[in-house]
Design an enzyme around this catalytic site. Structure first.
Site, mmCIF file in Angstrom:
data_model
loop_
_atom_site.group_PDB
_atom_site.id
_atom_site.type_symbol
_atom_site.label_atom_id
_atom_site.label_comp_id
_atom_site.label_asym_id
_atom_site.label_seq_id
_atom_site.Cartn_x
_atom_site.Cartn_y
_atom_site.Cartn_z
ATOM 1 N N ASP A 1 0.244 95.600 44.921
ATOM 2 C CA ASP A 1 -0.422 94.848 45.995
ATOM 3 C C ASP A 1 0.607 94.072 46.817
ATOM 4 O O ASP A 1 0.474 93.920 48.031
ATOM 5 C CB ASP A 1 -1.531 93.929 45.464
ATOM 6 C CG ASP A 1 -1.244 93.377 44.089
ATOM 7 O OD1 ASP A 1 -0.082 93.492 43.639
ATOM 8 O OD2 ASP A 1 -2.166 92.822 43.475
ATOM 9 N N GLY B 1 -6.591 92.272 46.920
ATOM 10 C CA GLY B 1 -5.280 91.674 46.640
ATOM 11 C C GLY B 1 -4.994 90.413 47.431
ATOM 12 O O GLY B 1 -3.897 90.230 47.950
ATOM 13 N N SER B 2 -5.988 89.513 47.513
ATOM 14 C CA SER B 2 -5.810 88.312 48.333
ATOM 15 C C SER B 2 -4.701 87.404 47.793
ATOM 16 O O SER B 2 -3.964 86.795 48.576
ATOM 17 C CB SER B 2 -7.123 87.542 48.465
ATOM 18 O OG SER B 2 -7.700 87.345 47.205
ATOM 19 N N SER B 3 -4.554 87.326 46.473
ATOM 20 C CA SER B 3 -3.527 86.436 45.909
ATOM 21 C C SER B 3 -2.138 86.911 46.305
ATOM 22 O O SER B 3 -1.285 86.121 46.727
ATOM 23 C CB SER B 3 -3.596 86.414 44.389
ATOM 24 O OG SER B 3 -4.880 86.133 43.962
ATOM 25 N N GLY C 1 -11.303 92.829 45.613
ATOM 26 C CA GLY C 1 -10.129 93.338 44.893
ATOM 27 C C GLY C 1 -9.093 93.904 45.846
ATOM 28 O O GLY C 1 -8.335 94.801 45.502
#
Ligand code: PMV
Length: 322
Positions: free
Chosen positions: A154, A109-111, A107
């Site tokens: 993010d 925030g890779s996107s 979680g």
């Protein structure tokens, strides 16, 4: 120049989650685990993506079809980010390869981090040289187009890095100048579903509007105080405010048994304060801890079933790699 490597950090919400969706301020820190993207302009007008961390390999489509048809989940953010630049790149194609230093499970925030990398890279390759605010706005728009909801925290962490006090939706983005942040991060092993949890809180707010609105206001107030504590490196006060914040998150119903065990164990072992980070129920918890207590807190979180992740907070935002 027709090829560039860019990296952007992941993030951890320090305080203010959920209330931020209703306009209250929050504080987020960028973490040392980074997303990297190699972006290349190619001759044929084809979009190509390799993102092995999210099981996307040799994904291709004509540039003219960007954003159309069913897009695989792992390709969505990069493809939509690229589609913001179709008119600038003319008849050339774009090849993107992403690699993450962290699991998309955490979680972190890779996107959003990959969206920011691609927009920064294309802003350089097309000579648009967008400012950080323009990169934030374009990346946030891309994320909103896909998710429909989200405060953009993010995205802010990936663009600006450091530790940010933020009033949504980008009304005020204030970097908090600090040398370090003594955080211990525990991963619960449970996947948090942000959209579902945001909707559950919304349902509660519909049923008890006055109560829940007061909770958001209280969270906003404690975030403002926490900003002052962070600027003074007053970790004891920050810890106490995190504990207050956790109490309000418990009222909202997003604390969760496993995270609560990890949080209370960390406090009992000597942390100044501990709370969940993000949507709740799963993903990670954070503890602000005096240096002499970090071993004991790490052990306590592990005994409560968490996995302590080595995380450096307050790191640099999006950057071009040599
Ligand atoms: O679980 P995460 O890291 O996606 O954080 C969600 C934070 C919320 O405030 C609940 C939603 C948002 O977009 O700010």
């Amino acid at each position: 120049m027709n090829k560039i490597t860019v990296s952007a950090p992941g993030k951890l919400m320090l305080l203010g989650e959920h209330a931020v969706v209703y306009g209250r301020p929050y504080i987020v820190t960028a973490v040392g685990q980074r997303m990297r993207a190699i972006v290349e302009l190619t001759e044929k007008p084809v979009f190509q993506l390799n993102a092995p961390d999210v099981q996307v390999e040799n994904y291709q489509k004509p540039m003219s079809d960007l954003g159309k048809d069913d897009i695989p989940k792992g390709a969505k953010f990069v493809e939509m980010a690229v589609s913001q630049f179709t008119s600038e790149v003319g008849k050339t194609g774009i090849k993107v390869t992403t690699a993450s230093e962290f699991s998309s499970q955490f979680g972190f925030g890779s996107s959003s981090a990959s969206t920011v990398c691609v927009i920064k890279a294309l802003s350089e390759l097309t000579n648009k040289k967008l400012s950080n605010k323009q990169i934030f706005d374009l990346s946030y728009k891309t994320v909103l187009d896909i998710q429909g909801k989200g405060s953009g925290f993010d995205v802010a962490a990936a663009v600006y890095g450091g530790t940010l006090y933020f009033v949504p939706p980008g009304k005020m983005i204030e970097p908090l100048k600090i040398a370090s942040l003594p955080l211990i991060v525990g991963y619960s092993g449970i996947k948090a579903d942000t959209v579902t949890l945001v909707n559950e809180v919304l349902e509660k707010a519909k049923k008890y509007p006055k109560v829940i609105d007061d909770v958001y206001t209280a969270i906003g107030n404690l975030v403002r105080q926490a900003k002052k504590a962070i600027l003074k490196s007053d970790w004891l006060t920050l810890g106490e405010l995190m504990n207050l914040n956790e109490g309000y998150l418990s009222i909202l119903g997003v604390e969760g048994r496993k995270l609560a065990d990890m949080i209370y164990s960390a406090r009992e072992a000597g942390a100044y304060g501990a709370k969940l980070s993000g949507a709740g129920i799963g993903d990670c918890m954070i503890a602000v801890t005096p240096a002499g207590k970090s071993k004991a807190v790490t052990k306590a979180i592990t005994q409560a079933g968490g996995q302590v992740i080595d995380v450096k907070a307050n790191v640099e935002g999006v950057r071009i790699e040599k």
